[in-house]
Write a protein that holds these residues in place. Structure first.
Motif, PDB file in Angstrom:
ATOM      1  N   THR A   1      41.479  51.594  54.551  1.00  0.00           N
ATOM      2  CA  THR A   1      39.153  51.944  53.812  1.00  0.00           C
ATOM      3  C   THR A   1      39.017  53.247  53.185  1.00  0.00           C
ATOM      4  N   GLY A   2      38.222  53.041  52.717  1.00  0.00           N
ATOM      5  CA  GLY A   2      37.468  53.894  51.894  1.00  0.00           C
ATOM      6  C   GLY A   2      37.417  54.666  50.919  1.00  0.00           C
ATOM      7  N   GLY A   3      36.204  54.815  50.005  1.00  0.00           N
ATOM      8  CA  GLY A   3      36.559  55.217  48.715  1.00  0.00           C
ATOM      9  C   GLY A   3      37.631  54.337  47.902  1.00  0.00           C
ATOM     10  N   ALA A  12      52.654  57.159  37.695  1.00  0.00           N
ATOM     11  CA  ALA A  12      51.616  56.673  36.591  1.00  0.00           C
ATOM     12  C   ALA A  12      50.378  56.874  36.670  1.00  0.00           C
ATOM     13  N   ARG A  13      50.288  58.001  38.353  1.00  0.00           N
ATOM     14  CA  ARG A  13      48.858  58.253  37.931  1.00  0.00           C
ATOM     15  C   ARG A  13      47.470  57.361  38.348  1.00  0.00           C
ATOM     16  N   PHE A  14      47.831  56.176  38.669  1.00  0.00           N
ATOM     17  CA  PHE A  14      47.269  55.142  39.296  1.00  0.00           C
ATOM     18  C   PHE A  14      46.265  55.754  40.421  1.00  0.00           C
ATOM     19  N   PRO A  15      44.923  55.667  40.818  1.00  0.00           N
ATOM     20  CA  PRO A  15      44.259  56.391  41.653  1.00  0.00           C
ATOM     21  C   PRO A  15      44.752  56.231  43.022  1.00  0.00           C
ATOM     22  N   LEU A  16      44.860  56.858  43.865  1.00  0.00           N
ATOM     23  CA  LEU A  16      45.793  56.738  45.518  1.00  0.00           C
ATOM     24  C   LEU A  16      44.538  56.607  46.725  1.00  0.00           C
ATOM     25  N   PRO A  37      44.590  50.885  48.431  1.00  0.00           N
ATOM     26  CA  PRO A  37      45.226  51.098  49.099  1.00  0.00           C
ATOM     27  C   PRO A  37      46.502  51.926  50.651  1.00  0.00           C
ATOM     28  N   ARG A  38      47.084  52.145  51.178  1.00  0.00           N
ATOM     29  CA  ARG A  38      48.332  52.673  51.943  1.00  0.00           C
ATOM     30  C   ARG A  38      49.269  51.565  52.610  1.00  0.00           C
ATOM     31  N   THR A  39      48.704  50.140  52.560  1.00  0.00           N
ATOM     32  CA  THR A  39      49.723  49.270  52.978  1.00  0.00           C
ATOM     33  C   THR A  39      49.671  47.967  51.949  1.00  0.00           C
ATOM     34  N   ALA A  40      50.604  47.204  52.496  1.00  0.00           N
ATOM     35  CA  ALA A  40      50.756  45.671  51.732  1.00  0.00           C
ATOM     36  C   ALA A  40      49.134  44.842  51.966  1.00  0.00           C
ATOM     37  N   ARG A  98      43.796  42.610  49.766  1.00  0.00           N
ATOM     38  CA  ARG A  98      42.591  42.558  50.326  1.00  0.00           C
ATOM     39  C   ARG A  98      41.665  43.266  49.655  1.00  0.00           C
ATOM     40  N   SER A  99      41.814  44.551  49.177  1.00  0.00           N
ATOM     41  CA  SER A  99      41.583  45.427  48.180  1.00  0.00           C
ATOM     42  C   SER A  99      40.864  45.007  46.819  1.00  0.00           C
ATOM     43  N   LYS A 100      39.414  45.098  46.459  1.00  0.00           N
ATOM     44  CA  LYS A 100      39.325  45.025  45.210  1.00  0.00           C
ATOM     45  C   LYS A 100      39.619  45.743  43.990  1.00  0.00           C
TER      46      LYS A 100
END
Length: 359
Positions: free
Chosen positions: A248-250, A239-243, A254-257, A262-264
């Protein structure tokens, strides 16, 4: 009857007998195949129902917008009050009412989710008043009533016995996914399969993220997706959501559950309060199809959340159902292996739910 006429009759009789035997054989073969098909376990299924497209409005075609809180969102209704679409402030995930579909997995559960929700990603995050902007009007015109694959359809393209799909270059981008390779030090019920299989492992191709990091696939993880890898495949690669390349960083998913929870990124629908049993959300009625769910399953992971899935909605019995990739099922499932895929009640996954967000 003369000998000559008798000789002429025998081939006719022989042909009649052969034809009868062939017909009987074909009938029994057909019946046997029907019995075999009935006895065979069914794979994950998506069944279309009802007329094409969703409701276009009330009987007079009128539509109206309204604003709701908790969370802040815009709701499009028909003239008679039926919900046509929901857009949440700060999120790209949108639900559109359309053709009814049934999602099921008869081989592992009696659960059936019958829904007219189609979940898609907006090209940018929603904000109050965006319905008047050209980008949204163009997007809505294209996707309202469309039967192009949405997030739900995409998710089920990785379930048990899902057919293979390849791109123009011959790379398989969809089809039955495993959870991960066998763990040489694991056992049934105790880390039988290895985690950390992401979308590029499934594809078997390298991938360069926006931060410049290039990830290389691991051969043993070919055609495998762990829980977060599955979500990143559906929302990100497809669906092209940024990965993000890591946790962390950017910006992006994120990579993990634990990193996702915990991300914004996205909007917190069920805010994370902690990882203990007393931190389980007291009410989950605010969940919307397409929301990401986060669980605490393994005490060995300390303060980390260790499982994620996507909420589908209520099944025909009123239970709140989700889909996720799991070790017990060896891939994406809505089944009951290792615990029912329900968020209500006090089952294994229901009791482990800690938070949810809307991308």
């Amino acid at each position: 009857m003369t000998a000559k006429s008798a000789r002429r009759t025998r081939p006719l009789l022989h042909a009649t007998v052969v034809t009868s035997l062939l017909a009987a054989s074909a009938y029994f073969t057909y019946e046997l195949r029907k019995e075999e098909q009935a006895a065979a376990p069914a794979a994950m299924r998506v069944t279309d129902q009802g007329p094409k497209g969703g409701a276009k409005g009330g009987q007079d075609g009128t539509q109206k917008w309204e604003r709701l809180k908790s969370p802040e969102r815009s709701v499009l209704r028909s003239g008679d009050g039926a919900v046509l679409a929901v857009f949440t402030d700060g999120a790209r995930t949108a639900t559109l009412t359309g053709k009814s579909r049934t999602f099921s997995e008869p081989a592992t559960t009696q659960t059936r989710v019958v829904t007219d929700d189609w979940v898609r990603l907006l090209p940018e995050a929603w904000r109050s008043g965006a319905e008047r902007e050209q980008w949204f009007q163009d997007w809505f015109k294209k996707y309202y009533g469309s039967e192009e694959d949405d997030l739900f359809a995409t998710a089920f393209q990785y379930g048990d016995q899902a057919p293979v799909k390849k791109d123009a270059a011959g790379v398989q981008y969809a089809g039955d996914a495993a959870f991960g390779p066998i763990n040489p030090n694991g056992s049934v019920g105790n880390d039988l399969r290895l985690e950390q299989s992401d979308f590029y492992d499934y594809l078997g191709t390298s991938y360069t993220f926006r931060d410049g990091t290039t990830a290389q696939p691991e051969k043993p993880k070919y055609r495998a997706l762990d829980c977060s890898g599955f979500i990143r495949t559906v929302f990100g690669y497809r669906a092209r959501f940024p990965l993000m390349s890591g946790d962390t960083g950017g910006t992006g998913l994120p990579r993990t559950a634990n990193g996702m929870a915990r991300s914004k990124t996205g909007v917190d629908i069920l805010p994370l309060k902690g990882v203990t049993a007393r931190d389980r959300p007291t009410s989950i009625d605010v969940l919307q199809p397409g929301d990401l769910l986060f669980f605490k399953l393994d005490g060995r992971t300390g303060q980390r959340l260790d499982h994620t899935g996507m909420y589908l909605g209520n099944d025909v019995e009123g239970h709140k159902i989700f889909i996720s990739s799991r070790e017990e099922a060896n891939g994406p499932t809505i089944g009951d292996k290792g615990g029912a895929s329900r968020l209500d009640g006090n089952g294994y996954y229901a009791a482990a739910l800690r938070s949810a967000k809307r991308l």
